[in-house]
Design a protein around this motif. Sequence first.
Motif, PDB file in Angstrom:
ATOM      1  N   MET A   1     -46.097  -1.461  35.930  1.00 39.21           N
ATOM      2  CA  MET A   1     -47.026  -2.253  35.141  1.00 39.21           C
ATOM      3  C   MET A   1     -48.447  -1.713  35.229  1.00 39.21           C
ATOM      4  SD  MET A   1     -47.673  -4.744  33.091  1.00 39.21           S
ATOM      5  CE  MET A   1     -46.224  -5.804  33.064  1.00 39.21           C
ATOM      6  N   VAL A   2     -48.915  -1.390  36.433  1.00 38.92           N
ATOM      7  CA  VAL A   2     -50.299  -0.939  36.566  1.00 38.92           C
ATOM      8  C   VAL A   2     -50.474   0.502  36.094  1.00 38.92           C
ATOM      9  CG1 VAL A   2     -50.787  -2.557  38.438  1.00 38.92           C
ATOM     10  CG2 VAL A   2     -50.020  -0.253  38.994  1.00 38.92           C
ATOM     11  N   PHE A   3     -49.467   1.361  36.313  1.00 39.80           N
ATOM     12  CA  PHE A   3     -49.617   2.757  35.890  1.00 39.80           C
ATOM     13  C   PHE A   3     -49.522   2.882  34.372  1.00 39.80           C
ATOM     14  CE2 PHE A   3     -47.839   6.855  34.632  1.00 39.80           C
ATOM     15  CZ  PHE A   3     -48.795   7.714  35.167  1.00 39.80           C
ATOM     16  N   TYR A   4     -48.392   2.454  33.808  1.00 44.54           N
ATOM     17  CA  TYR A   4     -48.215   2.590  32.364  1.00 44.54           C
ATOM     18  C   TYR A   4     -49.155   1.657  31.602  1.00 44.54           C
ATOM     19  CZ  TYR A   4     -44.079   5.200  33.742  1.00 44.54           C
ATOM     20  OH  TYR A   4     -43.230   6.119  34.313  1.00 44.54           O
ATOM     21  N   GLY A   5     -49.495   0.526  32.224  1.00 45.87           N
ATOM     22  CA  GLY A   5     -50.460  -0.372  31.606  1.00 45.87           C
ATOM     23  C   GLY A   5     -51.837   0.273  31.509  1.00 45.87           C
ATOM     24  N   PHE A   6     -52.238   0.998  32.544  1.00 44.54           N
ATOM     25  CA  PHE A   6     -53.529   1.693  32.502  1.00 44.54           C
ATOM     26  C   PHE A   6     -53.487   2.827  31.487  1.00 44.54           C
ATOM     27  CE2 PHE A   6     -57.270   3.989  33.802  1.00 44.54           C
ATOM     28  CZ  PHE A   6     -58.104   3.026  34.353  1.00 44.54           C
ATOM     29  N   MET A   7     -52.314   3.463  31.345  1.00 43.34           N
ATOM     30  CA  MET A   7     -52.172   4.497  30.327  1.00 43.34           C
ATOM     31  C   MET A   7     -52.352   3.900  28.928  1.00 43.34           C
ATOM     32  SD  MET A   7     -51.829   7.327  31.911  1.00 43.34           S
ATOM     33  CE  MET A   7     -53.011   6.516  33.018  1.00 43.34           C
ATOM     34  N   ILE A   8     -51.852   2.678  28.729  1.00 39.93           N
ATOM     35  CA  ILE A   8     -52.061   1.994  27.450  1.00 39.93           C
ATOM     36  C   ILE A   8     -53.553   1.784  27.211  1.00 39.93           C
ATOM     37  CG2 ILE A   8     -51.711  -0.173  26.195  1.00 39.93           C
ATOM     38  CD1 ILE A   8     -48.976  -0.396  27.541  1.00 39.93           C
ATOM     39  N   TYR A   9     -54.270   1.384  28.253  1.00 40.89           N
ATOM     40  CA  TYR A   9     -55.719   1.190  28.149  1.00 40.89           C
ATOM     41  C   TYR A   9     -56.417   2.492  27.766  1.00 40.89           C
ATOM     42  CZ  TYR A   9     -60.542   0.820  29.778  1.00 40.89           C
ATOM     43  OH  TYR A   9     -61.910   0.876  29.869  1.00 40.89           O
ATOM     44  N   VAL A  10     -56.034   3.603  28.406  1.00 39.99           N
ATOM     45  CA  VAL A  10     -56.636   4.902  28.099  1.00 39.99           C
ATOM     46  C   VAL A  10     -56.352   5.298  26.653  1.00 39.99           C
ATOM     47  CG1 VAL A  10     -56.578   7.379  28.626  1.00 39.99           C
ATOM     48  CG2 VAL A  10     -56.600   5.713  30.490  1.00 39.99           C
ATOM     49  N   VAL A  11     -55.129   5.034  26.200  1.00 32.87           N
ATOM     50  CA  VAL A  11     -54.775   5.335  24.809  1.00 32.87           C
ATOM     51  C   VAL A  11     -55.624   4.509  23.851  1.00 32.87           C
ATOM     52  CG1 VAL A  11     -52.957   5.086  23.069  1.00 32.87           C
ATOM     53  CG2 VAL A  11     -52.425   6.109  25.285  1.00 32.87           C
ATOM     54  N   VAL A  12     -55.808   3.231  24.168  1.00 37.67           N
ATOM     55  CA  VAL A  12     -56.565   2.327  23.297  1.00 37.67           C
ATOM     56  C   VAL A  12     -58.020   2.770  23.165  1.00 37.67           C
ATOM     57  CG1 VAL A  12     -57.495  -0.019  23.093  1.00 37.67           C
ATOM     58  CG2 VAL A  12     -55.087   0.329  23.645  1.00 37.67           C
ATOM     59  N   ILE A  13     -58.627   3.236  24.242  1.00 37.14           N
ATOM     60  CA  ILE A  13     -60.042   3.627  24.194  1.00 37.14           C
ATOM     61  C   ILE A  13     -60.223   5.087  23.754  1.00 37.14           C
ATOM     62  CG2 ILE A  13     -60.671   1.954  25.959  1.00 37.14           C
ATOM     63  CD1 ILE A  13     -60.896   4.270  27.947  1.00 37.14           C
ATOM     64  N   SER A  14     -59.123   5.773  23.524  1.00 40.51           N
ATOM     65  CA  SER A  14     -59.199   7.165  23.092  1.00 40.51           C
ATOM     66  C   SER A  14     -59.576   7.245  21.613  1.00 40.51           C
ATOM     67  CB  SER A  14     -57.860   7.872  23.326  1.00 40.51           C
ATOM     68  OG  SER A  14     -56.881   7.417  22.402  1.00 40.51           O
ATOM     69  N   ARG A  15     -59.712   8.478  21.117  1.00 43.62           N
ATOM     70  CA  ARG A  15     -60.071   8.696  19.718  1.00 43.62           C
ATOM     71  C   ARG A  15     -58.846   8.975  18.845  1.00 43.62           C
ATOM     72  NH1 ARG A  15     -65.569  12.463  20.126  1.00 43.62           N
ATOM     73  NH2 ARG A  15     -66.828  10.930  21.302  1.00 43.62           N
ATOM     74  N   LEU A  16     -57.684   8.676  19.342  1.00 46.23           N
ATOM     75  CA  LEU A  16     -56.466   8.858  18.564  1.00 46.23           C
ATOM     76  C   LEU A  16     -56.469   7.934  17.348  1.00 46.23           C
ATOM     77  CD1 LEU A  16     -53.754   8.984  21.383  1.00 46.23           C
ATOM     78  CD2 LEU A  16     -54.490  10.901  19.942  1.00 46.23           C
ATOM     79  N   GLN A  17     -55.725   8.342  16.337  1.00 44.42           N
ATOM     80  CA  GLN A  17     -55.586   7.484  15.164  1.00 44.42           C
ATOM     81  C   GLN A  17     -54.857   6.199  15.559  1.00 44.42           C
ATOM     82  OE1 GLN A  17     -53.671   9.622  11.992  1.00 44.42           O
ATOM     83  NE2 GLN A  17     -55.219  11.234  11.931  1.00 44.42           N
ATOM     84  N   ARG A  18     -55.136   5.156  14.790  1.00 41.36           N
ATOM     85  CA  ARG A  18     -54.591   3.845  15.114  1.00 41.36           C
ATOM     86  C   ARG A  18     -53.070   3.857  15.186  1.00 41.36           C
ATOM     87  NH1 ARG A  18     -53.037  -0.999  12.648  1.00 41.36           N
ATOM     88  NH2 ARG A  18     -53.725  -2.863  13.784  1.00 41.36           N
ATOM     89  N   LYS A  19     -52.413   4.585  14.278  1.00 41.87           N
ATOM     90  CA  LYS A  19     -50.956   4.595  14.269  1.00 41.87           C
ATOM     91  C   LYS A  19     -50.396   5.203  15.558  1.00 41.87           C
ATOM     92  CE  LYS A  19     -50.533   9.024  11.784  1.00 41.87           C
ATOM     93  NZ  LYS A  19     -49.946   9.694  10.592  1.00 41.87           N
ATOM     94  N   TRP A  20     -51.094   6.220  16.105  1.00 41.59           N
ATOM     95  CA  TRP A  20     -50.650   6.823  17.353  1.00 41.59           C
ATOM     96  C   TRP A  20     -50.918   5.905  18.532  1.00 41.59           C
ATOM     97  CZ3 TRP A  20     -47.221  10.271  16.901  1.00 41.59           C
ATOM     98  CH2 TRP A  20     -47.238  11.186  15.851  1.00 41.59           C
ATOM     99  N   LYS A  21     -52.021   5.180  18.479  1.00 42.62           N
ATOM    100  CA  LYS A  21     -52.313   4.220  19.535  1.00 42.62           C
ATOM    101  C   LYS A  21     -51.230   3.145  19.603  1.00 42.62           C
ATOM    102  CE  LYS A  21     -57.367   4.626  19.555  1.00 42.62           C
ATOM    103  NZ  LYS A  21     -58.650   3.893  19.426  1.00 42.62           N
ATOM    104  N   VAL A  22     -50.844   2.636  18.441  1.00 38.96           N
ATOM    105  CA  VAL A  22     -49.813   1.602  18.378  1.00 38.96           C
ATOM    106  C   VAL A  22     -48.472   2.152  18.858  1.00 38.96           C
ATOM    107  CG1 VAL A  22     -48.489   0.100  16.865  1.00 38.96           C
ATOM    108  CG2 VAL A  22     -50.958   0.324  16.543  1.00 38.96           C
TER     109      VAL A  22
END
Length: 238
Positions: free
Chosen positions: A150-171
């Motif tokens: 939860m904390v590892f992959y959850g933090f990865m989700i946070y990093v993805v969300v704050i990244s500059r990736l396109q919205r579709k890739w973030k989702v």
Amino acid sequence: MLFSGIKLSDLSKVSVLLIAAGFVLVGGALFFFAELAEDVLEQDQFLMDQAAQDFFMAIRSPWLDTAWGGLTELGSVWFLTTATVLVLGYLLFFSKLSRWVAVFFLVNMAGISLLTKALKLTFERERPEVLAQYDGTGFSFPSGHSTGSMVFYGFMIYVVVISRLQRKWKVTLGLLLGLVILLVGFSRVYVGVHYLTDITAGFLFGLAWLLVCIAALEVTLWNQRRRQQDYKMRVGGE
């Protein structure tokens, strides 16, 4: 320099208090919850645990044994430790994100490890089965694979969300990482080394600690941005 751009002044009192509160309140809340829910754990929760065990026993097959056995490794100590070192290296040496992201990622991972071990020793719940090949040794409650995932992959989700990736890739990445969290947890029930209540508690406890770390990080980043803006204003006014 490795930690250039960060100052201890960025680590506000609020950030420090949030981290401290994470250890005290999350651990304490779960302890008192378990005390109050003792009858539930012995009766209603036992029914939930038994139902989950019966379900996975009914669908057991050789290929599922292999599949779930592989999935459970995604939450193992050796895998998450290796992945943590790699992610930490990326955040420090290659990412354009603030170095505080790396600092709080480390706090996130180290903190959950210490808290999970403390809770296991507090509850001393025996496992359904002791299976060393699936890291099924020691006490059962809460599930370390579940909290760690939860904390590892959850933090990865946070990093993805704050990244500059396109919205579709973030989702897409967010959903995949969320699915990994769930699969790792359920894999522990399938291989027979945890009860469903261990997994549920691990998810809830891990999520609480993850949110505490992210909240503290966001406050720290806000202070850092404010300090940098004040500096630019002072320099520009000279």
